[in-house]
Design a protein around this motif. Structure first.
Motif, PDB file in Angstrom:
ATOM      1  N   ALA A 176       0.833  -1.205   0.000  1.00 25.69           N
ATOM      2  CA  ALA A 176       0.000   0.000   0.000  1.00 25.69           C
ATOM      3  C   ALA A 176       0.867   1.254   0.000  1.00 25.69           C
ATOM      4  O   ALA A 176       0.577   2.234  -0.702  1.00 25.69           O
ATOM      5  CB  ALA A 176      -0.927  -0.003   1.211  1.00 25.69           C
ATOM      6  N   ALA A 177       1.943   1.232   0.776  1.00 30.49           N
ATOM      7  CA  ALA A 177       2.846   2.385   0.832  1.00 30.49           C
ATOM      8  C   ALA A 177       3.522   2.608  -0.520  1.00 30.49           C
ATOM      9  O   ALA A 177       3.646   3.748  -0.992  1.00 30.49           O
ATOM     10  CB  ALA A 177       3.896   2.177   1.924  1.00 30.49           C
ATOM     11  N   GLU A 178       3.956   1.522  -1.167  1.00 35.26           N
ATOM     12  CA  GLU A 178       4.623   1.652  -2.463  1.00 35.26           C
ATOM     13  C   GLU A 178       3.658   2.145  -3.528  1.00 35.26           C
ATOM     14  O   GLU A 178       4.052   2.900  -4.425  1.00 35.26           O
ATOM     15  CB  GLU A 178       5.228   0.306  -2.877  1.00 35.26           C
ATOM     16  N   THR A 179       2.397   1.735  -3.440  1.00 30.87           N
ATOM     17  CA  THR A 179       1.400   2.240  -4.390  1.00 30.87           C
ATOM     18  C   THR A 179       1.231   3.745  -4.230  1.00 30.87           C
ATOM     19  O   THR A 179       1.139   4.489  -5.218  1.00 30.87           O
ATOM     20  CB  THR A 179       0.054   1.522  -4.187  1.00 30.87           C
ATOM     21  N   GLY A 180       1.199   4.208  -2.984  1.00 32.77           N
ATOM     22  CA  GLY A 180       1.127   5.641  -2.743  1.00 32.77           C
ATOM     23  C   GLY A 180       2.343   6.371  -3.295  1.00 32.77           C
ATOM     24  O   GLY A 180       2.227   7.447  -3.889  1.00 32.77           O
TER      25      GLY A 180
END
Length: 287
Positions: free
Chosen positions: A63-67
């Motif tokens: 989720a962090a990498e998608t952001g």
């Protein structure tokens, strides 16, 4: 409210890459916890791809990498090209491209939604003419920013219609490069059902058709994100070169993309609705 979007985008583009990656990670985690439907799709797709339920840390990291993937776009599209490419920390495998060009091959560059896919075309376009398929964003107000960011170096954008397909084929016949996101869900009539991590996914046929051009060679690209610093570009030739019928080529490309994704799974866009049925398309085959 809509008029604020371009202003916000331009403001974000003034921040450092490190700050944007921090903001992106924060936003990605907020979306993960705020949206149950997004969280469920992300976990379901990761489970299918990994062959096991993801660990909590893997879910948060994804989720962090998608952001980060989203928040680095203002920087990439608005900063001077030389400065953006200065964040390319290493390139592994570019010699494969040079070897193919020495043989007179044109390059079909396939880049899935893995890592920073936007940096790939900019890097290639600094080194050879490249035509990239282009679909306008849903937010029309950021289109000028997007086009200015993508049409740099020797990159030409081709519309995602029949005229654009002709331009891609023409570019390949002239020995140039073309670029596609092969895991982008196509519209009705532009794809066929093909296994993707064990489940039928409506998959574009265009990448497979371009691989049929006589002097074309498929090359896989992805840019691994190094948080706060930039990206390491990886260049690979397919383990399984597309061949045979159109359907066999589509299946082959999907298998190659699966292999690529599993090299850095937490930087893949698992939250993307890859298994949707386009409006009007035949439903997927029964499993």
């Amino acid at each position: 409210m809509k008029k604020l979007i371009p202003l916000l985008f331009r403001w974000l583009g003034r921040l450092s890459l490190r700050k944007l990656h921090w903001l992106g990670a924060t936003a990605g985690l907020l979306v993960l916890y705020a949206s149950a439907s997004y969280r469920q799709r992300l976990i379901a797709n990761m489970t299918r791809g990994l062959g096991r339920p993801p660990q909590a840390a893997e879910i948060r990291r994804t989720a962090a990498e998608t952001g980060r993937m989203m928040f680095e776009l203002p920087y990439i599209w608005q900063r001077p090209l030389a400065r953006v490419l200065g964040h390319v920390l290493a390139v592994e495998g570019w010699d494969k491209v040079e070897a193919l060009r020495a043989e007179g091959k044109a390059i079909v560059a396939l880049t899935p939604h893995l890592g920073c896919f936007e940096i790939i075309s900019l890097y290639i376009g600094e080194r050879m003419p490249m035509t990239v398929l282009y679909r306008p964003p849903k937010q029309a107000m950021i289109e000028p920013i997007l086009r200015a960011g993508r049409e740099q170096g020797s990159i030409r954008l081709a519309p995602a219609d029949l005229s654009g397909v002709r331009r891609l084929i023409k570019a390949l016949r002239q020995g140039e490069a073309t670029g596609l996101l092969p895991d982008q869900a196509p519209g009705k009539g532009e794809g066929l059902w093909s296994p993707f991590f064990g489940k039928p996914a409506y998959t574009m046929t265009l990448a497979a058709r371009l691989s049929e051009v006589s002097n074309a060679a498929v090359v896989l690209f992805w840019a691994e994100r190094v948080v706060g610093k930039g990206w390491c570009i990886h260049v690979e030739t397919p383990d399984e070169a597309p061949s045979g019928t159109l359907e066999e080529r589509v299946h082959s490309i999907n298998r190659n993309i699966e292999t690529l994704i599993l090299k850095c799974p937490t930087q893949y866009l698992w939250g993307y609705n890859r298994y949707k049925t386009p409006a009007g398309a035949e439903p997927p085959p029964a499993q």
